[in-house]
Write a protein that holds these residues in place. Structure first.
Motif, mmCIF file in Angstrom:
data_model
loop_
_atom_site.group_PDB
_atom_site.id
_atom_site.type_symbol
_atom_site.label_atom_id
_atom_site.label_comp_id
_atom_site.label_asym_id
_atom_site.label_seq_id
_atom_site.Cartn_x
_atom_site.Cartn_y
_atom_site.Cartn_z
ATOM 1 N N ASP A 63 85.267 6.133 52.530
ATOM 2 C CA ASP A 63 85.673 7.152 51.807
ATOM 3 C C ASP A 63 86.840 7.038 52.085
ATOM 4 O O ASP A 63 87.948 7.566 52.823
ATOM 5 C CB ASP A 63 84.794 8.354 52.487
ATOM 6 C CG ASP A 63 84.589 9.525 51.420
ATOM 7 O OD1 ASP A 63 85.404 9.610 50.668
ATOM 8 O OD2 ASP A 63 84.051 10.678 51.844
ATOM 9 N N PHE A 64 87.349 7.022 50.434
ATOM 10 C CA PHE A 64 88.764 7.066 49.995
ATOM 11 C C PHE A 64 89.311 8.422 48.764
ATOM 12 O O PHE A 64 89.890 8.682 47.877
ATOM 13 C CB PHE A 64 89.350 5.980 49.790
ATOM 14 C CG PHE A 64 89.838 4.529 50.318
ATOM 15 C CD1 PHE A 64 89.159 4.994 51.828
ATOM 16 C CD2 PHE A 64 91.065 3.993 49.593
ATOM 17 C CE1 PHE A 64 89.573 3.952 52.576
ATOM 18 C CE2 PHE A 64 91.255 2.538 50.832
ATOM 19 C CZ PHE A 64 90.880 3.035 52.111
ATOM 20 N N SER A 65 88.153 9.393 48.623
ATOM 21 C CA SER A 65 88.116 10.327 47.711
ATOM 22 C C SER A 65 88.628 11.696 48.345
ATOM 23 O O SER A 65 88.803 11.793 49.225
ATOM 24 C CB SER A 65 86.341 10.383 47.199
ATOM 25 O OG SER A 65 86.663 11.605 49.239
ATOM 26 N N GLN B 184 86.465 8.634 37.813
ATOM 27 C CA GLN B 184 87.887 9.840 37.863
ATOM 28 C C GLN B 184 89.134 9.212 38.283
ATOM 29 O O GLN B 184 89.961 9.830 38.733
ATOM 30 C CB GLN B 184 86.615 11.541 38.303
ATOM 31 C CG GLN B 184 86.353 12.162 37.357
ATOM 32 C CD GLN B 184 86.283 13.427 38.137
ATOM 33 O OE1 GLN B 184 87.263 13.625 37.418
ATOM 34 N NE2 GLN B 184 85.229 13.739 37.804
ATOM 35 N N MET B 185 88.516 7.837 38.940
ATOM 36 C CA MET B 185 89.957 7.398 39.846
ATOM 37 C C MET B 185 90.850 7.132 39.006
ATOM 38 O O MET B 185 90.609 6.826 37.560
ATOM 39 C CB MET B 185 88.964 5.559 40.123
ATOM 40 C CG MET B 185 90.505 5.595 41.368
ATOM 41 S SD MET B 185 89.980 3.667 42.299
ATOM 42 C CE MET B 185 89.775 3.013 40.794
ATOM 43 N N GLU B 186 91.826 7.341 39.204
ATOM 44 C CA GLU B 186 93.768 7.151 38.273
ATOM 45 C C GLU B 186 94.156 6.167 39.045
ATOM 46 O O GLU B 186 95.360 6.256 39.644
ATOM 47 C CB GLU B 186 94.212 8.423 37.920
ATOM 48 C CG GLU B 186 93.390 9.637 37.736
ATOM 49 C CD GLU B 186 93.956 10.973 37.307
ATOM 50 O OE1 GLU B 186 95.130 10.674 37.197
ATOM 51 O OE2 GLU B 186 93.360 11.413 37.011
ATOM 52 N N VAL B 187 94.837 5.068 38.092
ATOM 53 C CA VAL B 187 95.661 3.765 38.428
ATOM 54 C C VAL B 187 96.845 4.270 37.587
ATOM 55 O O VAL B 187 96.867 3.490 36.452
ATOM 56 C CB VAL B 187 95.224 2.438 38.185
ATOM 57 C CG1 VAL B 187 95.892 1.959 38.656
ATOM 58 C CG2 VAL B 187 93.442 3.365 39.113
ATOM 59 N N ALA B 188 97.720 4.507 38.055
ATOM 60 C CA ALA B 188 98.816 4.514 36.834
ATOM 61 C C ALA B 188 99.779 3.129 36.528
ATOM 62 O O ALA B 188 100.056 3.147 35.846
ATOM 63 C CB ALA B 188 99.968 5.229 37.988
ATOM 64 N N GLY B 189 99.340 2.009 37.322
ATOM 65 C CA GLY B 189 100.057 0.639 37.466
ATOM 66 C C GLY B 189 98.395 -0.279 37.262
ATOM 67 O O GLY B 189 97.219 0.194 36.411
ATOM 68 N N SER C 36 86.297 7.589 44.789
ATOM 69 C CA SER C 36 85.724 9.161 42.963
ATOM 70 C C SER C 36 87.202 9.593 43.459
ATOM 71 O O SER C 36 87.505 10.317 44.268
ATOM 72 C CB SER C 36 84.766 10.066 43.547
ATOM 73 O OG SER C 36 85.038 10.929 44.448
ATOM 74 N N SER C 37 88.164 10.389 42.116
ATOM 75 C CA SER C 37 88.739 11.037 42.043
ATOM 76 C C SER C 37 90.033 10.940 43.473
ATOM 77 O O SER C 37 91.704 11.402 42.988
ATOM 78 C CB SER C 37 89.209 12.383 42.630
ATOM 79 O OG SER C 37 87.751 13.581 41.620
ATOM 80 N N MET C 38 90.417 9.566 42.919
ATOM 81 C CA MET C 38 91.277 8.230 44.185
ATOM 82 C C MET C 38 92.617 8.478 42.675
ATOM 83 O O MET C 38 92.091 7.868 41.572
ATOM 84 C CB MET C 38 91.408 7.633 44.356
ATOM 85 C CG MET C 38 91.530 6.822 45.679
ATOM 86 S SD MET C 38 90.991 5.026 45.920
ATOM 87 C CE MET C 38 92.243 4.383 46.787
ATOM 88 N N LYS C 39 93.924 8.347 43.745
ATOM 89 C CA LYS C 39 95.189 8.704 42.935
ATOM 90 C C LYS C 39 95.468 7.030 43.442
ATOM 91 O O LYS C 39 96.042 7.084 44.261
ATOM 92 C CB LYS C 39 95.803 9.966 42.363
ATOM 93 C CG LYS C 39 95.144 10.711 41.543
ATOM 94 C CD LYS C 39 95.393 11.857 41.736
ATOM 95 C CE LYS C 39 95.099 12.673 40.644
ATOM 96 N NZ LYS C 39 96.105 14.395 40.241
ATOM 97 N N ILE C 40 96.208 6.100 43.017
ATOM 98 C CA ILE C 40 96.864 5.080 42.730
ATOM 99 C C ILE C 40 98.177 5.407 41.944
ATOM 100 O O ILE C 40 98.227 5.022 40.904
ATOM 101 C CB ILE C 40 95.963 3.783 42.670
ATOM 102 C CG1 ILE C 40 95.314 3.282 43.471
ATOM 103 C CG2 ILE C 40 97.458 2.906 43.449
ATOM 104 C CD1 ILE C 40 93.406 3.532 42.594
ATOM 105 N N PHE D 96 82.141 4.739 37.304
ATOM 106 C CA PHE D 96 83.824 4.345 36.846
ATOM 107 C C PHE D 96 83.439 5.123 35.967
ATOM 108 O O PHE D 96 84.500 4.995 35.290
ATOM 109 C CB PHE D 96 83.560 2.582 36.394
ATOM 110 C CG PHE D 96 84.379 1.709 37.488
ATOM 111 C CD1 PHE D 96 85.734 2.058 38.121
ATOM 112 C CD2 PHE D 96 82.870 0.490 37.725
ATOM 113 C CE1 PHE D 96 85.647 0.622 39.152
ATOM 114 C CE2 PHE D 96 83.745 -0.350 38.683
ATOM 115 C CZ PHE D 96 84.409 -0.499 39.592
ATOM 116 N N THR D 97 82.841 6.556 35.720
ATOM 117 C CA THR D 97 82.724 7.264 34.513
ATOM 118 C C THR D 97 83.945 7.910 34.909
ATOM 119 O O THR D 97 84.602 8.284 35.869
ATOM 120 C CB THR D 97 81.976 8.014 35.282
ATOM 121 O OG1 THR D 97 80.316 7.979 35.610
ATOM 122 C CG2 THR D 97 81.879 9.214 33.987
ATOM 123 N N SER D 98 84.785 7.987 33.437
ATOM 124 C CA SER D 98 85.978 8.810 33.532
ATOM 125 C C SER D 98 87.442 8.405 34.290
ATOM 126 O O SER D 98 88.537 9.118 34.179
ATOM 127 C CB SER D 98 86.215 10.185 33.839
ATOM 128 O OG SER D 98 85.232 11.016 33.073
#
Length: 236
Positions: free
Chosen positions: A72-74, A119-124, A96-100, A142-144
């Motif tokens: 669990d990395f949420s 809702q995972m977000e990846v800046a790169g 879910s909702s994890m940010k990298i 991989f929704t959103s």
């Protein structure tokens, strides 16, 4: 240096890491971590990992590790790159909702349980080349998903239902040779948006498929795997 447990200790119990140790190493202040980050190879983690809401400041690489329980990395935040390349996840995984805040890599990783990456977000860049989602009934979500760089799912395989509904890829989304092999599951790409090239050459869709309301800047979709229907005969 990278801690390669297999070459250092060989196969067996000496390759086992406790989840509590890994959680503390990655998230607690005061641990003696080099500025080069954490790199661990061929570790086996038997118990569940809980990194919910954790803030990880440095680069992390868990290469060809085996996670036998839930991961669990949420809602966690990784301020640097994260690599889980070649690792095997036997239980359910929650991203879910994890940010990298830089790149994330799942190349050649295998997932045997459900995967929640909504809702995972990846800046790169997101790398998932030759990743394998092996559960024929467990959902891959991989929704959103939001990726600010390129996203690579080259030769990825999906054995069950998968959804990328409302996912947003700011740059290229590359899925060359990817396979959605279930004849009864849905591959859901509804309302997906890409800012550059979307590429599916040599892709296989064996089951149900929806691209409703999807917006592709440059689609490259595969031919369907089923035979083309016979030509219609004109009415007399």
């Amino acid at each position: 240096k990278s801690a390669d447990l297999k070459s250092r200790f060989g196969e067996g119990t000496n390759s086992v890491l406790r989840s509590a140790f890994l959680e503390a190493l990655l998230s607690q202040s005061g641990t003696n971590v080099s500025r080069h980050g954490v790199s661990i190879e061929h570790a086996v983690v038997l118990d569940a990992i809980d990194l919910r809401n954790a803030a990880v400041r440095y680069e992390v690489s868990l290469f060809e590790c085996t996670f036998e329980a839930e991961v669990d990395f949420s809602k966690s935040v990784f301020e640097n790159t994260l690599s889980l390349a070649g690792s095997t996840f036997q239980g359910p995984v929650n991203f879910s909702s994890m940010k990298i805040e830089r790149a994330v890599t799942f190349d050649q990783a295998s997932f045997w349980g459900e995967v929640n990456a909504s809702q995972m977000e990846v800046a790169g860049v997101l790398n998932a080349r030759e990743s394998h989602f092996k559960n024929p009934t467990g959902a891959v979500d991989f929704t959103s998903l939001k990726v600010a760089g390129d996203a690579f799912f080259t030769r990825a395989t999906f054995a069950g239902p998968v959804t990328f509904q409302y996912a947003h890829f700011a740059e290229n989304w590359r899925c060359e040779g990817s396979a959605f092999s279930s004849a009864i599951a849905l591959a859901n790409f509804e309302a997906v948006q890409t800012g550059a090239t979307t590429s599916f050459p040599d892709g296989i869709f064996a089951g149900y498929l929806s691209f409703k309301d999807a917006r592709f800047a440059d689609p490259g979709l595969p031919r369907p795997p089923w035979p083309a229907p016979p030509p219609a005969h004109p009415l007399p």
